[in-house]
Motif scaffolding. Structure first.
Motif, PDB file in Angstrom:
ATOM      1  N   TRP A   1       0.820  -1.199   0.000  1.00 35.08           N
ATOM      2  CA  TRP A   1       0.000   0.000   0.000  1.00 35.08           C
ATOM      3  C   TRP A   1       0.862   1.261   0.000  1.00 35.08           C
ATOM      4  O   TRP A   1       0.573   2.229  -0.711  1.00 35.08           O
ATOM      5  CB  TRP A   1      -0.913  -0.034   1.222  1.00 35.08           C
ATOM      6  N   LEU A   2       1.959   1.240   0.788  1.00 32.29           N
ATOM      7  CA  LEU A   2       2.826   2.409   0.905  1.00 32.29           C
ATOM      8  C   LEU A   2       3.642   2.676  -0.356  1.00 32.29           C
ATOM      9  O   LEU A   2       4.181   3.772  -0.523  1.00 32.29           O
ATOM     10  CB  LEU A   2       3.765   2.240   2.107  1.00 32.29           C
ATOM     11  N   GLN A   3       3.770   1.687  -1.220  1.00 34.44           N
ATOM     12  CA  GLN A   3       4.502   1.893  -2.460  1.00 34.44           C
ATOM     13  C   GLN A   3       3.731   2.771  -3.450  1.00 34.44           C
ATOM     14  O   GLN A   3       4.326   3.367  -4.353  1.00 34.44           O
ATOM     15  CB  GLN A   3       4.825   0.544  -3.128  1.00 34.44           C
ATOM     16  N   LYS A   4       2.439   2.870  -3.282  1.00 34.84           N
ATOM     17  CA  LYS A   4       1.639   3.613  -4.257  1.00 34.84           C
ATOM     18  C   LYS A   4       0.891   4.802  -3.666  1.00 34.84           C
ATOM     19  O   LYS A   4       0.278   5.575  -4.412  1.00 34.84           O
ATOM     20  CB  LYS A   4       0.643   2.668  -4.941  1.00 34.84           C
ATOM     21  N   THR A   5       0.938   4.966  -2.366  1.00 35.82           N
ATOM     22  CA  THR A   5       0.204   6.063  -1.723  1.00 35.82           C
ATOM     23  C   THR A   5       1.066   6.730  -0.667  1.00 35.82           C
ATOM     24  O   THR A   5       1.702   6.059   0.141  1.00 35.82           O
ATOM     25  CB  THR A   5      -1.090   5.547  -1.071  1.00 35.82           C
ATOM     26  N   LYS A   6       1.086   8.038  -0.664  1.00 32.67           N
ATOM     27  CA  LYS A   6       1.863   8.789   0.324  1.00 32.67           C
ATOM     28  C   LYS A   6       0.984   9.121   1.526  1.00 32.67           C
ATOM     29  O   LYS A   6      -0.132   9.625   1.359  1.00 32.67           O
ATOM     30  CB  LYS A   6       2.408  10.080  -0.291  1.00 32.67           C
ATOM     31  N   ILE A   7       1.485   8.808   2.711  1.00 37.32           N
ATOM     32  CA  ILE A   7       0.763   9.160   3.936  1.00 37.32           C
ATOM     33  C   ILE A   7       1.673   9.996   4.828  1.00 37.32           C
ATOM     34  O   ILE A   7       2.886  10.096   4.588  1.00 37.32           O
ATOM     35  CB  ILE A   7       0.275   7.914   4.692  1.00 37.32           C
ATOM     36  N   ASP A   8       1.087  10.579   5.861  1.00 39.33           N
ATOM     37  CA  ASP A   8       1.851  11.420   6.782  1.00 39.33           C
ATOM     38  C   ASP A   8       2.275  10.664   8.037  1.00 39.33           C
ATOM     39  O   ASP A   8       3.385  10.848   8.537  1.00 39.33           O
ATOM     40  CB  ASP A   8       1.010  12.636   7.194  1.00 39.33           C
ATOM     41  N   LEU A   9       1.382   9.813   8.538  1.00 38.29           N
ATOM     42  CA  LEU A   9       1.593   9.202   9.848  1.00 38.29           C
ATOM     43  C   LEU A   9       1.187   7.735   9.821  1.00 38.29           C
ATOM     44  O   LEU A   9       0.068   7.399   9.435  1.00 38.29           O
ATOM     45  CB  LEU A   9       0.769   9.970  10.886  1.00 38.29           C
ATOM     46  N   LEU A  10       2.111   6.866  10.224  1.00 43.72           N
ATOM     47  CA  LEU A  10       1.881   5.421  10.225  1.00 43.72           C
ATOM     48  C   LEU A  10       1.807   4.921  11.665  1.00 43.72           C
ATOM     49  O   LEU A  10       2.756   5.076  12.437  1.00 43.72           O
ATOM     50  CB  LEU A  10       3.027   4.727   9.488  1.00 43.72           C
ATOM     51  N   PHE A  11       0.662   4.338  12.033  1.00 48.60           N
ATOM     52  CA  PHE A  11       0.502   3.679  13.325  1.00 48.60           C
ATOM     53  C   PHE A  11       0.769   2.196  13.104  1.00 48.60           C
ATOM     54  O   PHE A  11       0.042   1.530  12.373  1.00 48.60           O
ATOM     55  CB  PHE A  11      -0.903   3.898  13.886  1.00 48.60           C
ATOM     56  N   LEU A  12       1.806   1.652  13.755  1.00 47.88           N
ATOM     57  CA  LEU A  12       2.323   0.344  13.366  1.00 47.88           C
ATOM     58  C   LEU A  12       2.529  -0.580  14.562  1.00 47.88           C
ATOM     59  O   LEU A  12       3.241  -0.247  15.515  1.00 47.88           O
ATOM     60  CB  LEU A  12       3.663   0.554  12.648  1.00 47.88           C
ATOM     61  N   ASP A  13       1.919  -1.769  14.484  1.00 50.27           N
ATOM     62  CA  ASP A  13       2.163  -2.818  15.464  1.00 50.27           C
ATOM     63  C   ASP A  13       3.509  -3.482  15.143  1.00 50.27           C
ATOM     64  O   ASP A  13       4.010  -3.383  14.019  1.00 50.27           O
ATOM     65  CB  ASP A  13       1.029  -3.843  15.409  1.00 50.27           C
ATOM     66  N   ILE A  14       4.093  -4.184  16.114  1.00 46.05           N
ATOM     67  CA  ILE A  14       5.372  -4.860  15.873  1.00 46.05           C
ATOM     68  C   ILE A  14       5.181  -6.339  15.578  1.00 46.05           C
ATOM     69  O   ILE A  14       5.586  -6.836  14.521  1.00 46.05           O
ATOM     70  CB  ILE A  14       6.321  -4.679  17.083  1.00 46.05           C
ATOM     71  N   GLN A  15       4.565  -7.077  16.495  1.00 48.26           N
ATOM     72  CA  GLN A  15       4.447  -8.527  16.346  1.00 48.26           C
ATOM     73  C   GLN A  15       3.263  -8.876  15.459  1.00 48.26           C
ATOM     74  O   GLN A  15       2.112  -8.863  15.888  1.00 48.26           O
ATOM     75  CB  GLN A  15       4.298  -9.177  17.724  1.00 48.26           C
ATOM     76  N   MET A  16       3.562  -9.190  14.210  1.00 46.55           N
ATOM     77  CA  MET A  16       2.545  -9.606  13.244  1.00 46.55           C
ATOM     78  C   MET A  16       3.078 -10.795  12.459  1.00 46.55           C
ATOM     79  O   MET A  16       4.299 -10.961  12.328  1.00 46.55           O
ATOM     80  CB  MET A  16       2.202  -8.450  12.298  1.00 46.55           C
ATOM     81  N   PRO A  17       2.203 -11.654  11.922  1.00 46.10           N
ATOM     82  CA  PRO A  17       2.670 -12.829  11.192  1.00 46.10           C
ATOM     83  C   PRO A  17       3.387 -12.460   9.896  1.00 46.10           C
ATOM     84  O   PRO A  17       3.088 -11.445   9.276  1.00 46.10           O
ATOM     85  CB  PRO A  17       1.371 -13.598  10.901  1.00 46.10           C
ATOM     86  N   LYS A  18       4.371 -13.297   9.522  1.00 43.87           N
ATOM     87  CA  LYS A  18       5.125 -13.215   8.258  1.00 43.87           C
ATOM     88  C   LYS A  18       6.133 -12.074   8.217  1.00 43.87           C
ATOM     89  O   LYS A  18       7.248 -12.239   7.731  1.00 43.87           O
ATOM     90  CB  LYS A  18       4.186 -13.123   7.055  1.00 43.87           C
ATOM     91  N   MET A  19       5.767 -10.913   8.719  1.00 37.18           N
ATOM     92  CA  MET A  19       6.669  -9.756   8.680  1.00 37.18           C
ATOM     93  C   MET A  19       6.363  -8.850   9.864  1.00 37.18           C
ATOM     94  O   MET A  19       5.211  -8.478  10.082  1.00 37.18           O
ATOM     95  CB  MET A  19       6.488  -8.989   7.368  1.00 37.18           C
ATOM     96  N   THR A  20       7.383  -8.510  10.644  1.00 38.96           N
ATOM     97  CA  THR A  20       7.160  -7.661  11.808  1.00 38.96           C
ATOM     98  C   THR A  20       7.103  -6.191  11.406  1.00 38.96           C
ATOM     99  O   THR A  20       7.537  -5.808  10.310  1.00 38.96           O
ATOM    100  CB  THR A  20       8.274  -7.833  12.849  1.00 38.96           C
ATOM    101  N   GLY A  21       6.607  -5.390  12.333  1.00 40.32           N
ATOM    102  CA  GLY A  21       6.573  -3.957  12.083  1.00 40.32           C
ATOM    103  C   GLY A  21       7.962  -3.374  11.918  1.00 40.32           C
ATOM    104  O   GLY A  21       8.183  -2.480  11.088  1.00 40.32           O
ATOM    105  N   LEU A  22       8.928  -3.850  12.699  1.00 39.76           N
ATOM    106  CA  LEU A  22      10.302  -3.360  12.573  1.00 39.76           C
ATOM    107  C   LEU A  22      10.892  -3.718  11.215  1.00 39.76           C
ATOM    108  O   LEU A  22      11.627  -2.927  10.616  1.00 39.76           O
ATOM    109  CB  LEU A  22      11.168  -3.926  13.701  1.00 39.76           C
ATOM    110  N   ASP A  23      10.583  -4.913  10.724  1.00 39.92           N
ATOM    111  CA  ASP A  23      11.045  -5.306   9.389  1.00 39.92           C
ATOM    112  C   ASP A  23      10.441  -4.403   8.313  1.00 39.92           C
ATOM    113  O   ASP A  23      11.098  -4.066   7.331  1.00 39.92           O
ATOM    114  CB  ASP A  23      10.677  -6.761   9.101  1.00 39.92           C
ATOM    115  N   LEU A  24       9.180  -4.025   8.512  1.00 39.91           N
ATOM    116  CA  LEU A  24       8.541  -3.116   7.557  1.00 39.91           C
ATOM    117  C   LEU A  24       9.267  -1.776   7.535  1.00 39.91           C
ATOM    118  O   LEU A  24       9.538  -1.222   6.458  1.00 39.91           O
ATOM    119  CB  LEU A  24       7.073  -2.915   7.927  1.00 39.91           C
ATOM    120  N   ILE A  25       9.585  -1.242   8.700  1.00 41.10           N
ATOM    121  CA  ILE A  25      10.295   0.045   8.761  1.00 41.10           C
ATOM    122  C   ILE A  25      11.612  -0.053   8.002  1.00 41.10           C
ATOM    123  O   ILE A  25      11.966   0.831   7.214  1.00 41.10           O
ATOM    124  CB  ILE A  25      10.547   0.463  10.223  1.00 41.10           C
ATOM    125  N   ARG A  26      12.354  -1.127   8.239  1.00 42.52           N
ATOM    126  CA  ARG A  26      13.652  -1.295   7.573  1.00 42.52           C
ATOM    127  C   ARG A  26      13.505  -1.411   6.059  1.00 42.52           C
ATOM    128  O   ARG A  26      14.414  -1.024   5.314  1.00 42.52           O
ATOM    129  CB  ARG A  26      14.361  -2.527   8.128  1.00 42.52           C
TER     130      ARG A  26
END
Length: 236
Positions: free
Chosen positions: A43-68
């Motif tokens: 979703w973030l590859q095609k849409t620009k947002i200002d503020l991301l509210f992000l959980d860490i422990q999620m299946p397949k990919m963590t929130g920290l991995d997403l940030i990186r």
């Protein structure tokens, strides 16, 4: 203009709570909700947002991995049940770290921090800029602890290989970070790169000569390739 928000969490009750909080604040707008980090990445590859509210422990990919994985990151507020990832989050330059269950008062503090960040970056009058700068701060991971440093207290920053030494009016701390990162994040009207190894607070300059800059009792080298930019700032 409203602040565009994206919610990423695999727990529906958590998403519902944050949605309710956001809807109570007039200048916030939810543009999407994602229940995993992979969906959010696409979703973030095609849409620009200002503020991301992000959980860490999620299946397949963590929130920290997403940030990186993100190249062009929005401002990020982590929302998690796990306190132990706070240092990792701030090391990735998150705006705030909220531990569930998140109270509305704590949520408002995070939003105030976002607004403060925007004021510092976008202040359109000298008065607004001064007020925002007085309150602005950054977090740094130092010896497995997270330290808060007000920007107004920074005297200079020195590069030490993959680390930087941040010298303030009352202390010095060393953190794992690149000087180029600090140069990018600090407000350019307040800080200046003067050497491949140094950034200084402009207002703390007490004097200089052809090769050295005097700042708070210290003499720091003025790099040849940075001299023209320095002289332009001091109006010489």
């Amino acid at each position: 203009m409203k602040i565009k928000c994206l919610l990423v969490d695999d727990e529906p009750p958590a998403v519902d709570l944050m949605s309710a909080y956001i809807e109570r604040v007039g200048d916030l707008e939810i543009v999407a909700r994602c229940n995993n980090a992979i969906e959010a990445f696409g979703w973030l590859q095609k849409t620009k947002i200002d503020l991301l509210f992000l959980d860490i422990q999620m299946p397949k990919m963590t929130g920290l991995d997403l940030i990186r994985a993100l190249h062009d990151r929005p401002r990020i507020i982590i929302t998690t049940a796990y306190r132990e990832f706070a240092a990792d989050g701030f090391d990735l330059d998150v705006l705030d770290y909220l531990v569930k269950p998140v109270s509305f008062e704590r949520f408002l503090k995070a939003i105030a921090k976002y607004n403060q960040y925007n004021l510092l970056r976008q202040a359109d009058t000298p008065e607004k800029a001064v007020d925002a700068f007085e309150q602005a701060y950054m977090y740094f991971k130092v010896n497995k602890q997270v330290k808060k440093v007000y920007l107004k207290d920074i005297v200079y920053i020195e590069s030490i290989k993959d680390y930087v030494k941040i010298v303030t009016t009352d202390k010095a701390l060393i953190t794992y970070q690149r000087l180029s990162y600090m140069e990018e994040k600090l407000p350019e009207n307040k800080f200046l790169r003067i050497h491949k190894s140094y950034i200084i607070a402009i207002d703390r300059i007490s004097g200089y000569n052809n090769d050295l800059i005097h700042i708070e009792g210290q003499e720091l080298p003025l790099g040849r390739s940075y001299k023209q930019g320095f002289l332009k700032v001091v109006n010489v």
